[in-house]
Motif scaffolding. Structure first.
Motif, mmCIF file in Angstrom:
data_model
loop_
_atom_site.group_PDB
_atom_site.id
_atom_site.type_symbol
_atom_site.label_atom_id
_atom_site.label_comp_id
_atom_site.label_asym_id
_atom_site.label_seq_id
_atom_site.Cartn_x
_atom_site.Cartn_y
_atom_site.Cartn_z
ATOM 1 N N UNK A 250 0.817 -1.205 0.000
ATOM 2 C CA UNK A 250 0.000 0.000 0.000
ATOM 3 C C UNK A 250 0.859 1.267 0.000
ATOM 4 N N UNK A 251 1.934 1.240 0.778
ATOM 5 C CA UNK A 251 2.685 2.473 1.020
ATOM 6 C C UNK A 251 3.938 2.615 0.160
ATOM 7 N N UNK A 252 4.284 1.608 -0.622
ATOM 8 C CA UNK A 252 5.421 1.762 -1.527
ATOM 9 C C UNK A 252 5.224 2.950 -2.481
ATOM 10 N N UNK A 253 4.081 3.059 -3.169
ATOM 11 C CA UNK A 253 3.915 4.224 -4.059
ATOM 12 C C UNK A 253 3.839 5.543 -3.308
ATOM 13 N N UNK A 254 3.313 5.521 -2.079
ATOM 14 C CA UNK A 254 3.217 6.761 -1.309
ATOM 15 C C UNK A 254 4.595 7.252 -0.873
ATOM 16 N N UNK A 255 5.472 6.321 -0.487
ATOM 17 C CA UNK A 255 6.844 6.723 -0.159
ATOM 18 C C UNK A 255 7.569 7.202 -1.408
ATOM 19 N N UNK A 256 7.346 6.525 -2.536
ATOM 20 C CA UNK A 256 7.951 6.983 -3.780
ATOM 21 C C UNK A 256 7.531 8.419 -4.094
ATOM 22 N N UNK A 257 6.245 8.677 -3.973
ATOM 23 C CA UNK A 257 5.735 10.019 -4.250
ATOM 24 C C UNK A 257 6.317 11.039 -3.280
ATOM 25 N N UNK A 259 9.144 10.968 -1.606
ATOM 26 C CA UNK A 259 10.563 11.197 -1.883
ATOM 27 C C UNK A 259 10.731 12.013 -3.161
ATOM 28 N N UNK A 260 9.938 11.690 -4.179
ATOM 29 C CA UNK A 260 10.039 12.395 -5.456
ATOM 30 C C UNK A 260 9.636 13.862 -5.306
ATOM 31 N N UNK A 261 8.589 14.133 -4.521
ATOM 32 C CA UNK A 261 8.132 15.509 -4.343
ATOM 33 C C UNK A 261 9.146 16.356 -3.573
ATOM 34 N N UNK A 262 10.047 15.680 -2.827
ATOM 35 C CA UNK A 262 11.112 16.406 -2.138
ATOM 36 C C UNK A 262 12.327 16.616 -3.040
ATOM 37 N N UNK A 263 12.224 16.197 -4.311
ATOM 38 C CA UNK A 263 13.285 16.447 -5.268
ATOM 39 C C UNK A 263 14.336 15.368 -5.354
ATOM 40 N N UNK A 264 14.004 14.142 -4.895
ATOM 41 C CA UNK A 264 14.979 13.056 -4.917
ATOM 42 C C UNK A 264 14.451 11.880 -5.735
ATOM 43 N N UNK A 265 15.351 11.051 -6.174
ATOM 44 C CA UNK A 265 15.005 9.864 -6.961
ATOM 45 C C UNK A 265 14.731 8.699 -6.012
#
Length: 360
Positions: A250-257, A259-265
């Motif tokens: 459930x939370x894998x895509x939320x953590x991805x989002x 991290x990405x919104x903070x400017x990181x890959x």
């Protein structure tokens, strides 16, 4: 309302996660977040980290006493959380968070509840009725081995702190004294120390404030709607995709989002390890059998262990609610719980039933 801030402490590996978490905290809570980056290998930290987010590089270096015990899962950096509040003098109330946390909603009581001892925390749900399995001791013997007379033991992944009261404590001296007596017994070093130091005095919040992985499979998100979801195990939701029937999926895509919104890959924090072919085949075959009504020994053992832990949790939470122990809730009983658990060939699992609060 007191002036409040969050703080986190990480090394370079966890920095993308911490900055993603910090950004979500600012958006939800509208208060400052301080990220302490403690890593001598980092010489060029990011120059821009976002509004109301403050990055501190190696300011805690050298404050902890030398030769404190540590383990692979509890490196020496974990002690630094006790020293950081001395650098945050502009605030009355501080909330420390581990980096393996996902914020779900805002609870203003964390900023206003009185903290006579200087500390508020949540019971360590993995040790309710049990001792950590690595100790090979029953619970009373384990508590005695770390100098604990109280029956209550908290998890240090979320700490609510009254800064002025906290900073009156000489943590360096207290740590040295404690480890001189108990260093051979500690398995969760700073957490054991803090439980000893604050035993019988810490203010107790409900599991909602630190909703730990140990109770993901039990349905308690209805009784204790999580404020902070804590992935408190070696399994981290950012490492790899998983089935949506599990909280990690459930939370894998939320953590991805995040991290990405903070400017990181987000790929930078994913695991490159792969399961061996034999391990994957065993897991797949056990799951196949389970789906057809045949329980392997592994699944049967885990379901027995689930039943035993469920009894301890239900008894403990019911007693706590009826006694009014938790300062953040007036609930007095547990909602009926009968969660459906599937078996993926390795673990029992169920999705969390949660509401994701967004900033306004």
């Amino acid at each position: 309302m007191s002036r409040a801030a969050f703080y986190l402490i990480v090394d370079g590996r966890y920095l993308p996660i911490a900055l993603g978490l910090a950004s979500r905290l600012v958006n939800l809570w509208k208060i400052d977040v301080h990220v302490f980056l403690e890593d001598r290998a980092v010489t060029d930290p990011p120059a821009r980290v976002g509004s109301r987010i403050f990055l501190h590089l190696n300011v805690l270096d050298g404050l902890r006493p030398p030769d404190l015990p540590e383990t692979p899962n509890w490196p020496a950096i974990v002690y630094d959380r006790v020293f950081a509040p001395r650098f945050l003098e502009d605030y009355d109330r501080l909330i420390y968070l581990d980096a393996d946390i996902y914020p779900l909603r805002v609870d203003p009581s964390l900023l206003t509840v009185a903290l006579p001892s200087g500390l508020g925390a949540v019971q360590d749900t993995a040790s309710i009725g049990f001792s950590p399995h690595v100790t090979k001791l029953d619970r009373p013997a384990w508590c005695a081995s770390i100098g604990l007379q109280s029956e209550r033991y908290f998890n240090s992944g979320v700490l609510v702190i009254d800064r002025e009261t906290w900073n009156r404590i000489d943590f360096s001296t207290e740590l040295t004294r404690y480890m001189a007596r108990h260093a051979d017994a500690v398995r969760m070093p700073d957490q054991d120390f803090l439980n000893y130091l604050f035993q019988g005095r810490w203010t107790e919040f409900s599991p909602a404030v630190n909703f730990q992985k140990a109770i993901f499979n039990y349905g308690y998100e209805r009784t204790f709607p999580p404020v902070f979801l804590h992935f408190s195990s070696f399994q981290k939701p950012w490492l790899k995709p998983d089935a949506l029937e599990s909280p990690h999926g459930q939370f894998f895509p939320l953590f991805q989002q995040m991290i990405r919104e903070a400017g990181h890959d987000p790929a930078l924090v994913q695991s490159g390890r792969r399961e061996s072919v034999m391990r994957r085949l065993r897991k797949t075959s056990r799951a196949w059998l389970s789906q057809r009504g045949f329980s392997t020994r592994k699944e049967a053992r885990q379901r027995r262990e689930w039943q035993e832990r469920a009894r301890h949790l239900s008894t403990g939470f019911q007693a706590d609610l009826r006694s009014g122990r938790y300062v953040d809730t007036t609930v007095q009983d547990i909602d009926p719980i009968n969660p459906a658990l599937s078996f993926d060939g390795q673990y029992l699992r169920r999705p969390l039933v949660i509401t994701l609060e967004e900033s306004v």
